[in-house]
Each structure stands twice: as C-alpha cells, then as structure tokens.
Design a protein around this motif. Structure first.
Motif, PDB file in Angstrom:
ATOM      1  N   TRP A  33       0.809  -1.209  -0.087  1.00 45.44           N
ATOM      2  CA  TRP A  33      -0.023   0.080  -0.291  1.00 45.44           C
ATOM      3  C   TRP A  33       0.895   1.168  -0.248  1.00 45.44           C
ATOM      4  O   TRP A  33       2.141   1.161   0.233  1.00 45.44           O
ATOM      5  CB  TRP A  33      -1.142   0.017   1.354  1.00 45.44           C
ATOM      6  N   PRO A  37      -3.307   7.010   1.442  1.00 49.01           N
ATOM      7  CA  PRO A  37      -4.681   6.324   1.765  1.00 49.01           C
ATOM      8  C   PRO A  37      -4.515   5.398   2.889  1.00 49.01           C
ATOM      9  O   PRO A  37      -5.525   5.227   3.721  1.00 49.01           O
ATOM     10  CB  PRO A  37      -5.163   5.749   0.495  1.00 49.01           C
ATOM     11  N   LEU A  41      -7.822   1.632   4.058  1.00 45.23           N
ATOM     12  CA  LEU A  41      -8.363   2.263   2.898  1.00 45.23           C
ATOM     13  C   LEU A  41      -8.120   1.818   1.293  1.00 45.23           C
ATOM     14  O   LEU A  41      -8.914   1.646   0.646  1.00 45.23           O
ATOM     15  CB  LEU A  41      -8.483   3.741   2.758  1.00 45.23           C
ATOM     16  N   THR A  42      -6.601   1.316   1.482  1.00 49.91           N
ATOM     17  CA  THR A  42      -6.548   0.424   0.111  1.00 49.91           C
ATOM     18  C   THR A  42      -7.058  -0.883   0.122  1.00 49.91           C
ATOM     19  O   THR A  42      -7.505  -1.183  -1.071  1.00 49.91           O
ATOM     20  CB  THR A  42      -4.826   0.274   0.231  1.00 49.91           C
ATOM     21  N   VAL A  44      -9.901  -1.458   1.652  1.00 55.77           N
ATOM     22  CA  VAL A  44     -11.451  -1.045   1.175  1.00 55.77           C
ATOM     23  C   VAL A  44     -11.651  -1.021  -0.199  1.00 55.77           C
ATOM     24  O   VAL A  44     -12.466  -1.500  -0.798  1.00 55.77           O
ATOM     25  CB  VAL A  44     -11.867  -0.033   2.152  1.00 55.77           C
ATOM     26  N   SER A  45     -10.841  -0.359  -0.884  1.00 55.96           N
ATOM     27  CA  SER A  45     -10.673   0.075  -2.121  1.00 55.96           C
ATOM     28  C   SER A  45     -10.724  -1.027  -3.099  1.00 55.96           C
ATOM     29  O   SER A  45     -11.471  -1.349  -4.154  1.00 55.96           O
ATOM     30  CB  SER A  45      -9.758   1.213  -2.624  1.00 55.96           C
ATOM     31  N   THR A  50     -15.891   0.553  -1.191  1.00 57.64           N
ATOM     32  CA  THR A  50     -15.919   2.082  -0.856  1.00 57.64           C
ATOM     33  C   THR A  50     -17.219   2.646  -0.840  1.00 57.64           C
ATOM     34  O   THR A  50     -17.501   3.387   0.101  1.00 57.64           O
ATOM     35  CB  THR A  50     -15.290   2.584  -2.238  1.00 57.64           C
TER      36      THR A  50
END
Length: 76
Positions: A33, A37, A41-42, A44-45, A50
């Motif tokens: 990652w 972010p 969050l990486t 989740v993306s 998201t």
C-alpha cells in the motif's frame, strides 16, 4: 420523539454497516500500500467496498446530526 428514533435507527444501521466493512477489510489486508490512503483504505478500495463504507459513514453522521438537532429543538 419520532425523529429521535429515526436518527437513532440511522446511526445504528450505519454503525453496523461500518463495523461489517471494518471486520471484512481487517481480515483481508493487502500486502502492499501507499502512505496517503493507508493500508485500511487501500484494502477497502481493492475489495470494492468504498461505496458501502462511505454510505455507512454518511448514515451514521446523518443519524447523529438528526439526534443532536432534536436535542436542542424547543417544542411547546
């Protein structure tokens, strides 16, 4: 009183959705990652969560705002 219940239900629903996304992303963390972010969050993306995570945060905030507005409302 009715709006307080609606706000409480919205915030509860948003919190449950957010916890589900956090639990799912926490069990499937990515190995690489970038710093801005972050790892969570990486993940989740990459899991395409998201929209669900953003919707849950919006529902939680909306529910809390509705409850706070009703707290300070002056009814006769």
């Amino acid at each position: 009183m009715k709006r307080v219940l609606i706000g409480g239900f919205l915030s509860l629903l948003g919190s449950i959705w957010a916890l589900a996304v956090i639990f799912l992303a926490g069990n499937n963390l990515v190995s690489g990652w970038t710093t801005p972010p972050g790892r969570f969050l990486t993940t989740v993306s990459e899991l395409d969560l998201t929209f669900i995570f953003a919707a849950s945060v919006i529902l939680t905030i909306a529910g809390i705002v509705i409850m706070v507005i009703e707290l300070f409302r002056k009814d006769p």
